[in-house]
Scaffold this motif. Structure first.
Motif, PDB file in Angstrom:
ATOM      1  N   MET A  20       0.841  -1.206   0.000  1.00 12.78           N
ATOM      2  CA  MET A  20       0.000   0.000   0.000  1.00 12.78           C
ATOM      3  C   MET A  20       0.873   1.251   0.000  1.00 12.78           C
ATOM      4  SD  MET A  20      -2.920   1.287   2.690  1.00 12.78           S
ATOM      5  CE  MET A  20      -4.199   0.234   2.034  1.00 12.78           C
ATOM      6  N   ASP A  21       0.544   2.173  -0.904  1.00 16.36           N
ATOM      7  CA  ASP A  21       1.194   3.490  -0.910  1.00 16.36           C
ATOM      8  C   ASP A  21       0.099   4.517  -1.125  1.00 16.36           C
ATOM      9  OD1 ASP A  21       4.405   4.436  -1.680  1.00 16.36           O
ATOM     10  OD2 ASP A  21       2.787   5.900  -1.828  1.00 16.36           O
ATOM     11  N   ARG A  22       0.263   5.701  -0.562  1.00 21.85           N
ATOM     12  CA  ARG A  22      -0.819   6.678  -0.765  1.00 21.85           C
ATOM     13  C   ARG A  22      -0.792   7.221  -2.194  1.00 21.85           C
ATOM     14  NH1 ARG A  22       1.575  11.038   3.497  1.00 21.85           N
ATOM     15  NH2 ARG A  22       3.537  11.377   2.428  1.00 21.85           N
ATOM     16  N   GLU A  28       8.534   9.516  -4.274  1.00 24.61           N
ATOM     17  CA  GLU A  28       8.976  10.386  -3.168  1.00 24.61           C
ATOM     18  C   GLU A  28      10.499  10.384  -3.101  1.00 24.61           C
ATOM     19  OE1 GLU A  28       7.240  12.421  -1.419  1.00 24.61           O
ATOM     20  OE2 GLU A  28       5.173  11.792  -1.686  1.00 24.61           O
ATOM     21  N   THR A  29      11.058  10.055  -1.946  1.00 26.61           N
ATOM     22  CA  THR A  29      12.515  10.145  -1.778  1.00 26.61           C
ATOM     23  C   THR A  29      13.242   9.267  -2.789  1.00 26.61           C
ATOM     24  OG1 THR A  29      11.797   9.916   0.531  1.00 26.61           O
ATOM     25  CG2 THR A  29      14.081  10.539   0.145  1.00 26.61           C
ATOM     26  N   SER A  30      12.651   8.115  -3.085  1.00 28.53           N
ATOM     27  CA  SER A  30      13.309   7.192  -4.016  1.00 28.53           C
ATOM     28  C   SER A  30      13.192   7.666  -5.470  1.00 28.53           C
ATOM     29  CB  SER A  30      12.734   5.784  -3.888  1.00 28.53           C
ATOM     30  OG  SER A  30      12.932   5.323  -2.565  1.00 28.53           O
ATOM     31  N   TYR A  31      12.430   8.727  -5.693  1.00 29.83           N
ATOM     32  CA  TYR A  31      12.436   9.387  -7.002  1.00 29.83           C
ATOM     33  C   TYR A  31      13.504  10.487  -7.037  1.00 29.83           C
ATOM     34  CZ  TYR A  31      11.414  13.382  -9.942  1.00 29.83           C
ATOM     35  OH  TYR A  31      11.575  14.445 -10.775  1.00 29.83           O
ATOM     36  N   PHE A 373      18.202   4.231  -1.481  1.00 29.45           N
ATOM     37  CA  PHE A 373      18.011   3.808  -2.874  1.00 29.45           C
ATOM     38  C   PHE A 373      18.949   2.628  -3.168  1.00 29.45           C
ATOM     39  CE2 PHE A 373      18.672   4.622  -7.535  1.00 29.45           C
ATOM     40  CZ  PHE A 373      17.374   4.353  -7.919  1.00 29.45           C
ATOM     41  N   THR A 374      20.128   2.675  -2.594  1.00 29.88           N
ATOM     42  CA  THR A 374      21.097   1.589  -2.746  1.00 29.88           C
ATOM     43  C   THR A 374      20.662   0.358  -1.953  1.00 29.88           C
ATOM     44  OG1 THR A 374      22.874   3.218  -2.934  1.00 29.88           O
ATOM     45  CG2 THR A 374      23.528   0.974  -2.326  1.00 29.88           C
ATOM     46  N   MET A 375      20.226   0.577  -0.699  1.00 24.01           N
ATOM     47  CA  MET A 375      20.052  -0.546   0.229  1.00 24.01           C
ATOM     48  C   MET A 375      18.710  -1.259   0.137  1.00 24.01           C
ATOM     49  SD  MET A 375      21.925   0.320   3.825  1.00 24.01           S
ATOM     50  CE  MET A 375      21.673   2.045   4.082  1.00 24.01           C
TER      51      MET A 375
HETATM   52  C1  FAD Z   1      18.809  14.766  -2.344  1.00 18.57           C
HETATM   53  C2  FAD Z   1      18.938  13.304  -2.015  1.00 18.57           C
HETATM   54  C3  FAD Z   1      19.887  12.541  -2.678  1.00 18.57           C
HETATM   55  C4  FAD Z   1      20.024  11.170  -2.365  1.00 18.57           C
HETATM   56  N1  FAD Z   1      20.891  10.405  -3.109  1.00 18.57           N
HETATM   57  C5  FAD Z   1      20.947   9.062  -2.899  1.00 18.57           C
HETATM   58  C6  FAD Z   1      21.753   8.230  -3.739  1.00 18.57           C
HETATM   59  O1  FAD Z   1      22.382   8.692  -4.704  1.00 18.57           O
HETATM   60  N2  FAD Z   1      21.813   6.898  -3.457  1.00 18.57           N
HETATM   61  C7  FAD Z   1      21.099   6.351  -2.423  1.00 18.57           C
HETATM   62  O2  FAD Z   1      21.232   5.159  -2.189  1.00 18.57           O
HETATM   63  N3  FAD Z   1      20.282   7.115  -1.640  1.00 18.57           N
HETATM   64  C8  FAD Z   1      20.189   8.438  -1.869  1.00 18.57           C
HETATM   65  N4  FAD Z   1      19.370   9.219  -1.098  1.00 18.57           N
HETATM   66  C9  FAD Z   1      18.607   8.585  -0.011  1.00 18.57           C
HETATM   67  C10 FAD Z   1      17.445   7.756  -0.552  1.00 18.57           C
HETATM   68  O3  FAD Z   1      16.766   8.473  -1.533  1.00 18.57           O
HETATM   69  C11 FAD Z   1      16.499   7.365   0.584  1.00 18.57           C
HETATM   70  O4  FAD Z   1      17.210   6.778   1.645  1.00 18.57           O
HETATM   71  C12 FAD Z   1      15.475   6.348   0.061  1.00 18.57           C
HETATM   72  O5  FAD Z   1      14.851   6.823  -1.091  1.00 18.57           O
HETATM   73  C13 FAD Z   1      14.444   6.002   1.129  1.00 18.57           C
HETATM   74  O6  FAD Z   1      13.600   5.037   0.537  1.00 18.57           O
HETATM   75  P1  FAD Z   1      12.263   4.591   1.250  1.00 18.57           P
HETATM   76  O7  FAD Z   1      11.620   3.564   0.374  1.00 18.57           O
HETATM   77  O8  FAD Z   1      12.575   4.259   2.656  1.00 18.57           O
HETATM   78  O9  FAD Z   1      11.378   5.946   1.282  1.00 18.57           O
HETATM   79  P2  FAD Z   1      10.510   6.654   0.120  1.00 18.57           P
HETATM   80  O10 FAD Z   1      11.139   6.474  -1.203  1.00 18.57           O
HETATM   81  O11 FAD Z   1      10.246   8.046   0.568  1.00 18.57           O
HETATM   82  O12 FAD Z   1       9.183   5.831   0.130  1.00 18.57           O
HETATM   83  C14 FAD Z   1       8.233   5.969   1.169  1.00 18.57           C
HETATM   84  C15 FAD Z   1       6.867   5.726   0.564  1.00 18.57           C
HETATM   85  O13 FAD Z   1       5.902   5.800   1.605  1.00 18.57           O
HETATM   86  C16 FAD Z   1       4.734   6.396   1.067  1.00 18.57           C
HETATM   87  N5  FAD Z   1       3.939   6.938   2.173  1.00 18.57           N
HETATM   88  C17 FAD Z   1       4.269   7.910   3.055  1.00 18.57           C
HETATM   89  N6  FAD Z   1       3.278   8.104   3.946  1.00 18.57           N
HETATM   90  C18 FAD Z   1       2.290   7.237   3.616  1.00 18.57           C
HETATM   91  C19 FAD Z   1       1.025   6.939   4.178  1.00 18.57           C
HETATM   92  N7  FAD Z   1       0.539   7.586   5.249  1.00 18.57           N
HETATM   93  N8  FAD Z   1       0.275   5.986   3.597  1.00 18.57           N
HETATM   94  C20 FAD Z   1       0.722   5.307   2.498  1.00 18.57           C
HETATM   95  N9  FAD Z   1       1.924   5.543   1.942  1.00 18.57           N
HETATM   96  C21 FAD Z   1       2.696   6.498   2.483  1.00 18.57           C
HETATM   97  C22 FAD Z   1       5.254   7.454   0.126  1.00 18.57           C
HETATM   98  O14 FAD Z   1       4.257   7.820  -0.836  1.00 18.57           O
HETATM   99  C23 FAD Z   1       6.468   6.771  -0.476  1.00 18.57           C
HETATM  100  O15 FAD Z   1       6.182   6.145  -1.711  1.00 18.57           O
HETATM  101  C24 FAD Z   1      19.209  10.586  -1.365  1.00 18.57           C
HETATM  102  C25 FAD Z   1      18.244  11.354  -0.715  1.00 18.57           C
HETATM  103  C26 FAD Z   1      18.089  12.703  -1.046  1.00 18.57           C
HETATM  104  C27 FAD Z   1      17.027  13.495  -0.355  1.00 18.57           C
END
Ligand code: FAD
Length: 407
Positions: A20-22, A28-31, A373-375
């Protein structure tokens, strides 16, 4: 990235999974990140201990790190803990643990890339740290031994070699380091979407809904509602909401000490007829990253210490742009506004992967800071093994959520 990868690995272990994603996945961050799959990042991003770095940072004079004064009361505790975890002894032991998970990452991505048919989204070219001055180069070189000891491949470049590898860089510089193993995703969000298609092909169901609807429906099971009001029941739920994860865990009594390093990006046109960067380049003495993406050159900023949701203050992206314009050919801005996201950081620099303490059936997969994004795929593999009672590829005690529970 993290949630999708957990889903894929659970499906591969024979579980039935609803993700589930909203919104859509990968928006989001992974974009918004710099798109690096960082096999070299075995040493997590350190809190500086050198006064020549701390003092200008305290005065908000640096480009790589800034902070919001109004956020300081909430930031003081996690930052103090982050600082203490960067004492040389503690940092070394954390870097060893971090290195174990980072060392799994490219193989885990490769499995998913092959299964998803996503090779065209990846360039296996490494990235470059650029040193403008001999002082910066010498300082950077002092850290290389530690990377070599942790098995990282790199090539030290002199100024001429740097110019040969990246003709787009103007002027003559002191040199660089080519990190040879990492890969670049030309559109990070598309890679997450390719993995999401794989998740669906493997039998996973993707639904849009608000995860804050999570409730315990009875002693054994958890319930979530999608945007249409449909309910989904499961014996186990994984919280993988990146920077939003604590919104759910807090409700169940678990308050991870998460803080945010906000970051910005902007895309720029590639000027016609002029050389382009072929690899990502970190302008290390200035403190920003340039990644050649499909849509244009993406400049990403370092850390803005602040609250997750306060309005953007894109000082760093504006300053980085001005500096980059003098370094490489850079066309017009392609986005109406700078994108902003938040790195979900934990003071000991390690993600939280494992059961949520004291609440059977809830699991954590968040807090991946600079390298989520890596992990993502490695986290997915490790958590799926934990949830299905199998041996994990690496020792997980240092990543468990209970390290922040004090009895
Ligand atoms: C500027 C920048 C550069 C970076 N560069 C790198 C890089 O080069 N390499 C690397 O490895 N990492 C990089 N990172 C870090 C990396 O992007 C993050 O650690 C990673 O994207 C986190 O992934 P995630 O899936 O945990 O979070 P997210 O990608 O943010 O995913 C969380 C998801 O939860 C969903 N969500 C939130 N709240 C709710 C809710 N209430 N109900 C349902 N869904 C919800 C969101 O819609 C989203 O899709 C960078 C970060 C930034 C900001």
């Amino acid at each position: 990235m993290v949630g999708v990868c957990v889903g894929i690995h659970l499906l591969q272990q024979g579980r039935s999974v609803v993700l589930m994603d909203r919104n859509e996945a990968g928006e989001e961050t992974s974009y918004g990140n710099a798109g690096l799959l960082q096999q070299e990042a075995v040493r997590p991003y350190e809190f500086p201990r050198d006064l020549s770095v701390i003092l200008p940072a305290a005065l908000n004079l640096r480009l790589d790190v800034r902070y919001h004064l109004t956020a300081l009361p909430k930031l003081m505790l996690p930052l103090w803990s982050y600082f203490r975890n960067c004492s040389p002894r503690r940092y070394e032991s954390i870097a060893q643990e971090y290195g174990h998970i980072i060392n799994m990452t490219l193989a885990c991505h490769q499995e998913l890339i092959s299964a998803a048919g996503a090779e065209q989204l990846i360039r296996k070219v490494g990235w470059i740290t650029l040193y403008r001055t001999a002082k910066g180069r010498n300082k950077g070189h002092r850290e290389l031994d530690a990377y070599a000891r942790q098995g990282v491949n790199f090539k030290v470049l002199n100024g001429d070699e740097l110019a040969d590898m990246e003709p787009a860089i103007k002027g003559h510089h002191a040199g660089g380091v080519h990190w040879q193993d990492p890969w670049i995703a030309g559109h990070p969000g598309k890679l997450v979407k390719a993995y999401t298609r794989l998740f669906k092909q493997l039998g996973g169901e993707f639904v849009q809904g608000d995860a804050t609807s999570l409730e315990r429906s009875n002693r054994q099971s958890w319930q979530l509602r999608d945007h249409q009001g449909n309910t989904f029941e499961a014996n186990e739920t994984v919280i993988a909401l990146g920077p939003w994860s604590a919104e759910i865990t807090n409700r169940f009594g678990y308050r991870p000490p998460m803080f945010f390093k906000r970051g910005y990006h902007m895309h720029y046109q590639y000027p016609a007829g002029q050389p382009r960067l072929t690899r990502a380049v970190q302008d290390s003495e200035k403190g920003y990253m340039m990644t050649p993406m499909d849509a244009g050159l993406r400049i990403c900023t370092g850390a803005e210490l602040g609250l997750r949701d306060t309005p953007s203050t894109p000082v760093q992206i504006n300053r980085a742009e001005a500096i980059a314009r003098a370094l490489i050919p850079l066309g017009d801005r392609l986005d109406a506004e700078p994108w902003r996201g938040a790195r979900p950081c934990i003071p000991d620099m390690k993600p939280i992967i494992g059961p949520l303490p004291g609440v059977p059936g809830l699991w954590c997969a968040f807090g991946h800071g600079h390298q989520g994004f890596t992990m993502g795929p490695a986290t997915g593999k490790l958590l799926a093994a934990m949830m299905t009672g199998q041996a994990t590829e690496i020792e997980m005690s240092g990543f468990q959520a209970n390290r922040f529970v004090h009895t």
